[in-house]
Each structure stands twice: as structure tokens, then as C-alpha cells.
Write an enzyme that holds these catalytic residues in place. Structure first.
Site, PDB file in Angstrom:
ATOM      1  N   THR A  42      24.350-106.661 -38.975  1.00  0.00           N
ATOM      2  CA  THR A  42      25.941-106.848 -39.117  1.00  0.00           C
ATOM      3  C   THR A  42      26.594-106.943 -37.719  1.00  0.00           C
ATOM      4  O   THR A  42      27.342-107.657 -37.409  1.00  0.00           O
ATOM      5  CB  THR A  42      26.711-105.606 -39.710  1.00  0.00           C
ATOM      6  OG1 THR A  42      26.007-105.611 -40.972  1.00  0.00           O
ATOM      7  CG2 THR A  42      28.018-105.673 -40.053  1.00  0.00           C
ATOM      8  N   THR A  87      21.327-102.148 -39.854  1.00  0.00           N
ATOM      9  CA  THR A  87      21.214-100.732 -39.934  1.00  0.00           C
ATOM     10  C   THR A  87      20.571-100.068 -40.972  1.00  0.00           C
ATOM     11  O   THR A  87      19.971 -98.918 -40.568  1.00  0.00           O
ATOM     12  CB  THR A  87      22.734 -99.891 -39.920  1.00  0.00           C
ATOM     13  OG1 THR A  87      23.423-100.664 -41.161  1.00  0.00           O
ATOM     14  CG2 THR A  87      23.639-100.217 -38.658  1.00  0.00           C
ATOM     15  N   ASP A  88      20.379-100.653 -41.993  1.00  0.00           N
ATOM     16  CA  ASP A  88      19.646 -99.892 -43.199  1.00  0.00           C
ATOM     17  C   ASP A  88      18.467 -99.565 -42.798  1.00  0.00           C
ATOM     18  O   ASP A  88      18.227 -98.250 -43.164  1.00  0.00           O
ATOM     19  CB  ASP A  88      19.555-100.895 -44.663  1.00  0.00           C
ATOM     20  CG  ASP A  88      20.740-101.189 -45.119  1.00  0.00           C
ATOM     21  OD1 ASP A  88      21.864-100.661 -44.669  1.00  0.00           O
ATOM     22  OD2 ASP A  88      20.688-101.689 -46.317  1.00  0.00           O
ATOM     23  N   LYS A  97      19.418 -93.041 -41.343  1.00  0.00           N
ATOM     24  CA  LYS A  97      20.687 -93.281 -41.773  1.00  0.00           C
ATOM     25  C   LYS A  97      21.074 -92.322 -42.899  1.00  0.00           C
ATOM     26  O   LYS A  97      20.491 -92.341 -44.009  1.00  0.00           O
ATOM     27  CB  LYS A  97      20.765 -94.981 -42.101  1.00  0.00           C
ATOM     28  CG  LYS A  97      22.143 -95.469 -42.601  1.00  0.00           C
ATOM     29  CD  LYS A  97      22.336 -96.711 -43.003  1.00  0.00           C
ATOM     30  CE  LYS A  97      23.423 -97.334 -43.202  1.00  0.00           C
ATOM     31  NZ  LYS A  97      23.466 -98.848 -43.304  1.00  0.00           N
TER      32      LYS A  97
END
Lengths: 617, 427
Positions: free
Chosen positions: B83, B160-161, B238
Site C-alpha cells: 500500500t 504490511t500484512d 501486525k
């Protein structure tokens, strides 16, 4: 003031924003505004980024010049991560969508099968995400006005922005209770040519919206933006008119402003050749008596000057009531700069600046008799920037006549510069949501009655046309309709009288009639339909109720307001006139005396009958 | 792009024709109207599309020379997708990857004051699609930058995942690290004004100039746009699907806070830059699985992986590190025994994430550790144990040796002391 609007080619278009009475558009939070202290405070910043077509929007970039910190206040029980831009939007609120479609149908619009949710870039901080989500629901409709049809170009369903709580030099505070409330935007074509027509159209649309019974009411729940243009030139968008009573005056003022500036632009085009110049004239003020300038110089600031040839006297030209040209320039500067020090030749000598100082300035900048100049003082960098803004604004005003911009309404009903008109690249698709389908039921459901249909219906109930009109426009319309339905035994005209005349009377007596709940009215109507009280008692009961706060049933007992039987009435009247010379008294006076005694306990026809009986005897 | 007029059975629309690429766009044409709105018109409704004119491509100043101040440290930004590297793509109506240095600097000019930046696109992969092969590519690219004399630090932008997987594997494969390696990403795509990408980038670039020789994750420290945490790459996870401050250090404090103005506040011990020579150790064993233990779990899953030739399995056990043991049908014990006998390493972590596993407190735990020979990974996160096992099995398949290495601290992934904190789930 007889302005011939038609001759001036005035064109007015409206953008009406109406909040809907449902939960929020992209989450399940309630749409309620709160004034208790918020328990969440989040600090954020926003930046201008490239839009869909690869260009950073001008308006967006301008906002960034004024980049500030934003504080967002929220409540953990009525706002959620969606408003805080910490969670993607949920599916669009179907109820809000259905209302929007209903309104579009009432405006005879063409509704799209599937809607694209768009992001409209807004980086003034009022949207946490940096954009407002909006979708085009329908286009191409109309509304009938007394002066003809006004075309409706589009209807959009969008999310309301956050509420600005305060604005400081460094940070702005917004509250998120308002962010995300569903909002319908209705845009008309510029089909109105006088302020009066604009007001009528705005009122008609407002009325139509209220017919759905699903829009919010009260201050701030409906706002109109007005587009005004004169002589086929570009438009000015006036933002956020909340009170329709001011609409005409605001438009009239704006037209005057545009006319003045148009004249300016025709007469002073020579200034377009004038280049920007900035002279440091701080040395002239070493011994000045001007407090503001001395302070500036003492703190290391500078006094800068720009000459404006052949412009003497024009800075104080009144371009609209209470507004001089200089103010128009100053407002522009102060929306980008913090500079406070702004003085022009036309107000000098003054502010402690002496004649000698003025002469020295003019000598220094080689100013001729007819020339004007602007002084700006403050921190050097800021002052240069501000002077450049002043130049930019002056040239723009002369070139275009102060149009193509968004302006805000001031208290005196004139407008002030907010930003340039944004271009189309302010919108790009909301990538977090799929297209929204319009369901068949939404297109075929029964539409609410139009105001005209309602008025007709009310007249049939026995109301006067005036009262019928008043009710349709009133906030108590829904109460009235509900009560008429529920109390078929009570005449509609009585219900109307109770709701409007009686409450109005009590209001005139200084009572807070907002304390009267629908349930109280219902209780009275129930007693009335059961023949337990007479209509006249209702107002008396309500008056007592508002004064003492006692229960309605208690008041009736205490004040003996139960309806009397004919026998009882007869008995009281006999007692009342016992031993009196009726002939001397006369029928009319006797009736008055009897009515006074029996007020709120018996109806007039009964009293009259009994008194007449007595007379016959 | 083309300006067109679409004539349908009911009306006329003028606008820019946008290609419709998304699944739900089949059967529709999408038009951007002059007022900015996109509309969708059913193809079956279209009678005619009149082409009005071709529009010029928006100007894009690519490869523009950017002047940096030469006294500033040099930071390489490697983009891997996600992203943070996304721009609006009107082609698909979605977000597409783009990582142009000039774009970034136009939006985040603060970076110009922090470092001389170089940028390189290593790949454009959404992080859920990562695998060992791609990790190797990232590791090589990072290594290449780190070995450049003039480079002071490396920033890796990443989806980010699974950023914490990548940071964990980099923590192991980059041996003798002597410069900062900072992974960063964003939870709100960078096409929006409110994106967390901007602060994350500022803080990451700052972090890459600091005297810290660790692999780190640098992401928002709170919901505010105030500061980022520098998390140790093998201690971070996360912990939220969407919030800006989704990343948390677990069982360890973050290394530091980096503020938007460049101020740094250290919170933990860390490795400093030194003269050691960095080594890249990419002998990895990709046949490692990460599985979850849960009530009613079918122990056959272990057979499945053994049969598929897997060399290691990490189990995120319940509580202190349990798997079902008591009922014959559900017991993992026979399967663990089989794994051990066939030379497959089984490591136990806890799905509690916070806290330490323990092989002895309950009889069942003893069964797993003593009979099942499973390796209890102390206070290591399941994802970190997974990455470490991939790394360790690349060196040895000897189970005793594997156990020894798994329980030896290499990059800060293990600690013997568990510090007290006010709330269980915080650090």
C-alpha cells in the site's frame, strides 16, 4: 434598490445539502451531535497528493500552503474507527440510499442503475481521510416554481464533514460526531435570475425534502451553496447559507460586488502591465509614532512597500455596502498568511504614521500624485510573501473581476474569499467499496405526498387554505398528520387549532411550548374524543401544565375542567342569574357572563341554549 | 484517454472513457463526467459511442534529477510493493503500485532534509503473496545496498500484512549487520492525504541514518501523526487489521520512538554500527509449515506435512504451548513422535503471543516435549519461530542441533528474562 437583474444577465444556481435522519453513511454509528467533553483526541496532518489524473488539484495545494495540525475529537461510544480513518468504510447505509432515491424520484430525475462511490479530495481537515465520499445517484430532473421550471442537474449522496470546533494559529479542532452523517446534495442549473427566485426555489426544494419525513431538521441540518454569475462571466460559489431569510440579501450583495469589480477590471486594465515590486522602507520608520510598526521593527521585522500606479483613492472604494476594495485584498492575504500589518496610502496619514513619513515613502518609491501604495510589515519572509499575495490578488481582481472562487458568508451578509474554485480532478474512485446497486424496491416504492397534495387534503379536512399552507411548512406537520389519523373522532380543524393557534398563543405568553410533547397533545385529544373535556379547556390545561409542570389529569381535576352535562350547565346558569333582572341585562351580556363562568367546562352552543331557555322563562 | 459522448436509450453522457478492469465492471462502461463523478452505464443500454477527442497523457516528470545536500547521509529505499507504494489507478478503479522518488519527495519534502535518497524497485508484490523465494530476492537487494560503502542505511517499503515475516527472516539471514535496515509500509494507501505513509517514511529514513545496526520495522506508534516506533524486526507483529498503529513489539520493548521532527527517544538496548563485515546467509529450507492448535484440531495435519516432505513444523499452541494430547482420536503425541522419528523438527510457540511457553508445568506439556520431542521456543513469536526454523533447517537437519540453534538467541528473538508490565498484553 432597483437592480434590474434580468438586464444584468444574473444567473443563480443552488446546491442544497440536506442531512438525512438515519445512522451514518459508511458505519453504524448514530448521527448525533454532542456537546459533552469528548474522550478521544487524535492529532493528524494532511498532505496534497496527486489525483486520479496525475495532477495535484489547485485548491488542494492551496490548502496545503495553510497546512496545519488537525485535532479530531471523538466519543468512544458514538464514533468508531471508520470516522477516525482507522478502518475501511462499511457498505453504504441502505436506508440513506433509499431516501436519496426517493428524493430523486420526487424531483423527476433519472436514476443510475449502479453508483460509483467517489473520493472528493478535501484537505482542509474537515474530513479525516482527506476526502469526502460521495456518489452520483441521479441527474436531469426539475422542480416547478412560480416563475417556471428549475432544472435539477444532479443529486448526490455523500458523507457530512466533521464539525469545526475551533481554529488556532497552529491547529484546528474538528469533532467527528458530524462526520459521516448521510447528506443529500441537490444541484440546480443556473435557472434563477433574481435573488427572490433563488429563495423561492430553495424553499420549494426544502419543503419537498421535508415531505419524506426522513430528513434532519434544525439549524445546520440544511445548507445552501449559491452560485452567482453576472453578464455571462464566471461564477462565484457562496458556501453554507444556513438561513433562507438571508439568501436574497447575500445574493444581492454578491451581485453588487461582482458589478463593482467588473467595472474595476474594465477601467484599470493598465495595471496588468505592472510588475511585482517590493521595497524595504523600514529605515523611514526609525522614529515612527506608529505603534504597530515600531513593535514590528523592534522584533526584527521589516516594512515593505509596493507601489500601485494611478490607483489613488481606489483602495477605499466601496465595492459593496460596508466593504472596501482594500478589505477584499486583505481577506485574500489573511487566508494564506498570518501577517496582520497591512496599510494602504488611502488611509494615510493615520495609525500614527505622519505626513512626513508618507512623503518620504513616496519619495523613496518615486510615487506620483495619483499613485497608491501598500505597506506590509512583519517578519521579512512572511511580509514578502504577503506583499506578493496582495499583488497577485489585485492583478487577479483586475483580470477576472473576483470570480471563479469559493466565498464564505460573513455576519453582515457579505462574502469573503475562501479558496479558488476546484477543478474536476478533485475526485477519484473510492477503492475500498464496490459499486452500489440500486434495488428495484427503491424505484417502485410509494412516494410521499407532495406539498400540493397535502394542502388539498388538509383543506378537505376543513382547514382554511392559509392554515393548510402553514401546516405543510411547519415542523409539526408530522404530528398533525399522525394525530389526524389517530383521532378520527376529533375534527381536523380542531387539531390544527390546538397545534398551531393554541400553542402559538401560549408562546406569546412567554411559555416554553417546546416542553409540550406529542403524548400530552394525545392525552388531551383522547379526553376530547371521549367527550370528557371541551376544546376550550385544552389551552387552559396546557397553560397550567407549562406553568406548574403538573400532570394533565391532575390539572383537569384541580381546575375543575371536566366537561359539564347539560343539566349541570343549566343548574349553574340558573344559580348565576338567580334574582337578577334579565331584561335589564340583555341576552348578549348574559351570555358573556355565563361563558366567562363556564369557560373550559362547557361548549358555547350548550351555554347559549341554556341561557336562552332562561330568557324564555 | 479519450473524451467521448455516449448515447444510450435514455440519454447522452459526455466524459472521459475509463477502461473497466475490475470483476464487477463486466457489462458496464465507466465514464468520468466533467463534474468529476464516475458513472456506470450498462453496455446493453448503449446505442452509440462518439469519440470527441483524444486527451493528452498527463505530464509525468520521470527520472527528474533531484539535488540532495551532499553532507547528508545516504539512504537507499527499496520498494517491494504494498500500500505504501500505491497510486490511484484509474485504469482499474483500484490502487496500483508506483514508487517514483520525485512523487514521494513532492509529497514528503521533509525527506530532503534527512538524507540523500536513492530508490530502487525490487518487486511489486502485495505482502500476502510473499514466499521464501521472494524473501531471498529482497535479502539480496538489501545486502547489495548494505555492502555499498557510501550507503548509510536501507529502507525497505513493504506491504504490511506480512512485513513482520520479512523483517524476521532478514534478521536471521543478514549476519554481522553493521547498518540499519528499516522496513516500513502503510495502512492507508499513499494516494490519500491522510496516509500514514508520509510519517512512516520520514521516520524510517531518519532511522536509517541512526547508529543502530538492526533489522527494524518502523510504523506509527499511535493513531496520531506524531511518532513512529522502531520495533526489533524479530519481535514485532501486525496486531490490528486496519489501524495505523497496528504493529506492536511483543515480549520486548521497541528500540526507539522517532518523532516527526526527527527527534529520537531510545527505549531499549540495541546493536550499534561497527566495523564487522556483513554476510548474507541464504541457505534456507522452505519446507516449513506454521499451524494452529485448536479444540478439535485434526492431528492428521502433521502426517500431511510429513508426507509432503516438510522438514519443519511450527505449532502455535494454546496457552503455555499445548496441543491436544488426552483423547486418542485427537492426540498429537503419536504424530509428534512420528515427526521426530522421521527427522522433522517440531517447534512449539504460543498463540497467546504475549508470554513464554513452558514444557513442564502440566503433564500434557511434558508429554509433548519429552515424548513428542517438540522444541519449546521460549518467548518467541510463532511467525518468528517459523522464519527462524526456515533459516536453521538451511544449516542443519540434525534435530539436536536444530534444537540448540532454535534456542540460541541470534537477533534478539529470544530473551531469558520476562519483564513485568502493568497490563499483560502491552509492552
Amino acid at each position: 434598490m432597483g437592480i434590474d437583474y434580468k438586464k444584468l444577465g444574473v444567473k443563480i444556481g443552488l446546491e442544497i445539502h440536506q442531512q438525512l435522519d438515519t445512522h451514518k453513511l459508511f458505519c453504524s454509528c448514530p448521527s448525533i451531535l454532542r456537546n459533552d467533553p469528548p474522550d478521544i483526541r487524535i492529532r493528524r496532518r494532511l498532505r496534497a497528493v496527486a489525483g486520479e489524473l496525475g495532477e495535484v488539484d489547485i485548491a488542494a495545494k492551496e490548502e496545503e500552503i495553510r497546512r496545519k495540525k488537525f485535532i479530531y475529537e471523538a466519543y468512544s461510544d458514538t464514533t468508531c474507527l471508520v470516522e477516525l480513518d482507522e478502518e475501511p468504510p462499511h457498505q453504504v447505509n441502505e436506508e440513506a440510499l433509499a431516501i436519496a432515491v426517493e428524493i430523486a424520484r420526487m424531483l423527476h430525475m433519472k436514476i443510475f442503475d449502479e453508483l460509483c462511490v467517489m473520493r472528493k479530495v478535501v484537505i482542509d481537515g474537515s474530513n479525516v481521510s482527506g476526502f469526502q465520499r460521495t456518489m452520483l445517484v441521479a441527474e436531469n430532473g426539475y422542480i416547478e416554481c412560480s416563475f417556471g421550471k428549475v432544472r435539477i442537474s444532479l443529486l448526490a449522496l455523500e458523507e457530512e464533514a466533521a464539525r469545526k470546533i475551533s481554529e488556532g494559529e497552529e491547529e484546528q479542532v474538528f469533532r467527528l460526531d458530524r462526520l459521516g452523517i448521510p447528506l443529500v446534495e441537490i444541484r440546480t442549473e443556473p435557472d434563477m435570475s433574481t435573488p427572490k427566485e433563488a429563495r423561492e426555489c430553495a424553499e420549494r426544494i426544502g419543503l419537498l425534502l421535508r415531505m419524506t419525513g426522513k430528513v434532519k431538521r434544525g439549524i445546520g441540518t440544511i445548507r445552501q451553496d449559491v452560485n452567482v454569475s453576472v453578464r455571462g462571466k464566471g461564477r462565484v460559489e457562496i458556501k453554507g447559507v444556513q438561513d433562507l431569510r438571508h439568501l436574497e440579501k447575500i445574493i444581492e450583495n454578491e451581485i453588487l460586488r461582482q458589478l463593482s469589480l467588473d467595472e474595476l477590471s474594465q477601467r484599470y486594465s493598465h495595471l496588468l502591465r505592472h510588475k511585482f515590486e517590493c521595497k524595504d522602507i523600514s529605515h523611514i520608520f526609525t522614529n515612527t509614532k506608529c505603534e504597530m510598526i515600531r513593535k514590528t521593527l523592534n522584533s526584527g521585522g521589516k516594512v515593505l512597500c509596493m507601489k500601485i500606479p494611478d490607483f489613488r483613492g481606489l483602495m477605499k472604494w466601496e465595492i459593496q455596502p460596508n466593504k472596501r476594495l482594500a478589505q477584499e485584498i486583505l481577506e485574500y492575504i489573511s487566508s494564506f498568511s498570518r501577517i496582520k500589518g497591512f496599510i494602504h496610502r488611502d488611509e494615510l496619514p493615520g495609525y500614527g504614521i505622519s505626513e512626513t513619513e508618507v512623503l518620504r515613502i513616496e519619495e523613496h518609491i518615486k510615487s506620483k500624485e495619483n499613485d497608491n501604495f501598500i505597506l506590509i510589515f512583519g517578519k521579512e519572509e512572511e511580509a514578502i510573501e504577503a506583499l506578493r499575495l496582495a499583488y497577485e490578488r489585485l492583478i487577479e481582481l483586475i483580470k477576472y473581476g473576483g470570480i471563479n472562487e469559493v466565498r464564505g458568508v460573513k455576519e453582515d451578509l457579505t462574502t469573503r474569499f475562501m479558496r479558488k474554485l476546484p477543478g474536476a480532478s478533485r475526485m477519484y474512485p473510492e477503492t475500498d467499496l464496490p459499486p452500489v446497486k440500486i434495488k428495484r424496491e427503491m424505484l417502485t416504492s410509494r412516494l410521499p405526498e407532495t406539498p400540493e397534495e397535502k394542502i388539498k387534503k388538509f383543506i378537505k379536512l376543513g382547514l382554511s387554505p392559509e392554515l393548510a399552507q402553514q401546516i405543510v411548512r411547519s415542523e409539526k406537520l408530522e404530528w398533525f398528520e399522525e394525530l389526524v389519523k389517530e383521532f378520527k373522532g376529533v375534527r381536523g380543524s380542531l387539531i390544527a387549532k390546538l397545534l398551531f393557534n393554541s400553542l402559538e398563543n401560549l408562546k406569546k405568553k412567554g411559555l416554553d411550548v417546546s416542553q409540550v410533547r406529542k403524548e400530552d397533545i394525545k392525552q388531551l385529544l383522547r379526553l376530547l374524543s371521549e367527550d370528557k373535556i371541551v376544546f376550550e379547556a385544552c389551552e387552559l390545561v396546557l397553560e397550567e401544565f407549562l406553568k406548574t409542570g403538573e400532570e394533565i389529569s391532575e390539572i383537569i381535576v384541580k381546575r375543575k375542567l371536566t366537561k359539564l352535562s347539560k343539566c349541570e350547565v343549566r343548574k349553574i346558569i340558573r344559580e348565576l342569574f338567580a334574582g337578577k333582572n334579565l331584561k335589564e341585562l340583555g341576552l348578549q351580556r348574559a351570555l358573556n357572563i355565563a361563558m366567562k363562568e363556564l369557560r373550559g367546562r362547557a361548549e358555547y352552543p350548550t351555554v347559549e341554549k341554556c341561557v336562552r331557555e332562561l330568557f324564555k322563562q | 484517454m479519450e473524451l467521448v459522448e455516449v448515447i444510450t436509450k435514455t440519454g447522452k453522457y459526455r466524459g472521459i472513457l475509463l477502461p473497466s478492469g475490475e470483476i464487477f465492471d463486466r457489462g458496464f462502461i465507466i465514464l468520468k463526467l466533467e463534474n468529476g463523478y464516475n458513472i456506470r452505464i450498462r453496455k446493453s443500454q448503449v446505442k452509440q459511442i462518439k469519440r470527441i477527442k483524444k486527451l493528452p497523457q498527463p505530464k509525468q516528470e520521470r527520472g527528474k534529477e533531484i539535488k540532495f545536500e551532499e553532507s547528508l547521509p545516504v539512504v537507499s529505499i527499496l520498494s517491494t510493493g504494498g500500500t505504501i507504494a500505491s497510486r490511484v489507478d484509474y485504469l482499474s478503479g483500484g490502487v496500483h503500485a508506483s514508487f517514483e522518488l520525485s512523487d514521494i519527495l513532492a509529497t514528503v519534502p521533509e525527506l530532503l532534509k534527512l538524507a540523500q535518497l536513492r530508490s530502487k524497485v525490487v518487486m511489486q508484490v502485495m505482502s500476502e503473496d510473499m514466499h521464501v523465494g521472494l524473501w531471498k530476492r529482497i535479502a539480496r537487494a538489501v545486502f547489495e545496498e548494505l555492502t555499498k560503502e557510501d550507503v548509510d542505511g536501507v529502507v525497505v517499503t513493504h506491504g504490511t500484512d506480512t512485513m513482520h515475516f520479512t523483517s524476521a527472516i532478514l534478521s536471521f539471514v543478514l549476519r554481522n549487520l553493521n547498518k540499519p535496515v528499516v522496513l516500513t509500509g502503510s495502512q492507508r494507501s499513499s494516494d490519500r492525504g491522510s496516509s500514514d505513509a508520509f510519517l512512516n517514511l520520514i521516520c524510517s529514513v531518519k532511522a536509517a541514518t541512526l547508529d543502530i545496526a538492526e533489522v527494524m520495522v518502523c510504523m506509527h506508534g499511535s493513531s496520531h501523526d506524531d511518532f513512529c516506533y522502531l520495533h526489533r524486526g524479530c519481535r514485532v507483529r501486525k496486531m490490528h487489521t486496519s489501524r495505523r498503529d497496528a504493529f506492536q513489539s511483543i515480549n520486548d520493548k521497541p528500540i526507539a520512538k522517532v518523532f516527526s521532527d526527527g527527534k529520537v527517544e531510545f527505549l531499549n538496548t540495541y546493536r550499534r554500527r561497527d566495523e564487522s563485515r556483513i554476510k548474507l546467509d541464504l541457505k534456507l529450507e522452505p519446507r516449513v509449515a506454521l499451524i494452529y492448535s485448536y479444540p478439535g484440531a485434526d492431528p492428521g495435519i502433521i502426517d500431511f506435512f510429513i508426507d509432503r516432505g516438510y522438514k519443519g513444523i511450527v505449532i502455535a499452541g494454546t496457552g503455555l504451548g499445548h496441543v491436544p494430547t488426552s483423547f486418542k482420536k485427537y492426540s498429537f503425541i503419536p504424530k509428534l513422535k512420528r515427526a521426530y522419528e522421521e527427522g522433522v523438527a517440531v517447534c512449539i510457540t504460543s498463540q497467546c503471543l504475549f508470554g513464554r511457553t513452558n514444557p513442564y508445568v502440566y503433564r500434557n506439556l511434558r508429554l509433548v516435549s519429552m515424548v513428542g520431542k517438540a522444541i519449546y521456543c521460549e518467548d518467541m513469536l510463532p511467525e518468528v519461530a517459523y522464519c527462524k526454523l526456515i533459516y536453521v533447517l538451511g544449516k542443519t537437519k540434525d534435530l539436536d542441533e536444530v534444537k540448540k540453534l532454535m534456542l540460541t538467541n541470534m537477533a534478539g528473538e529470544l530473551k531469558e528474562r520476562s519483564e513485568f508490565h502493568d497490563q499483560a498484553g502491552t509492552f
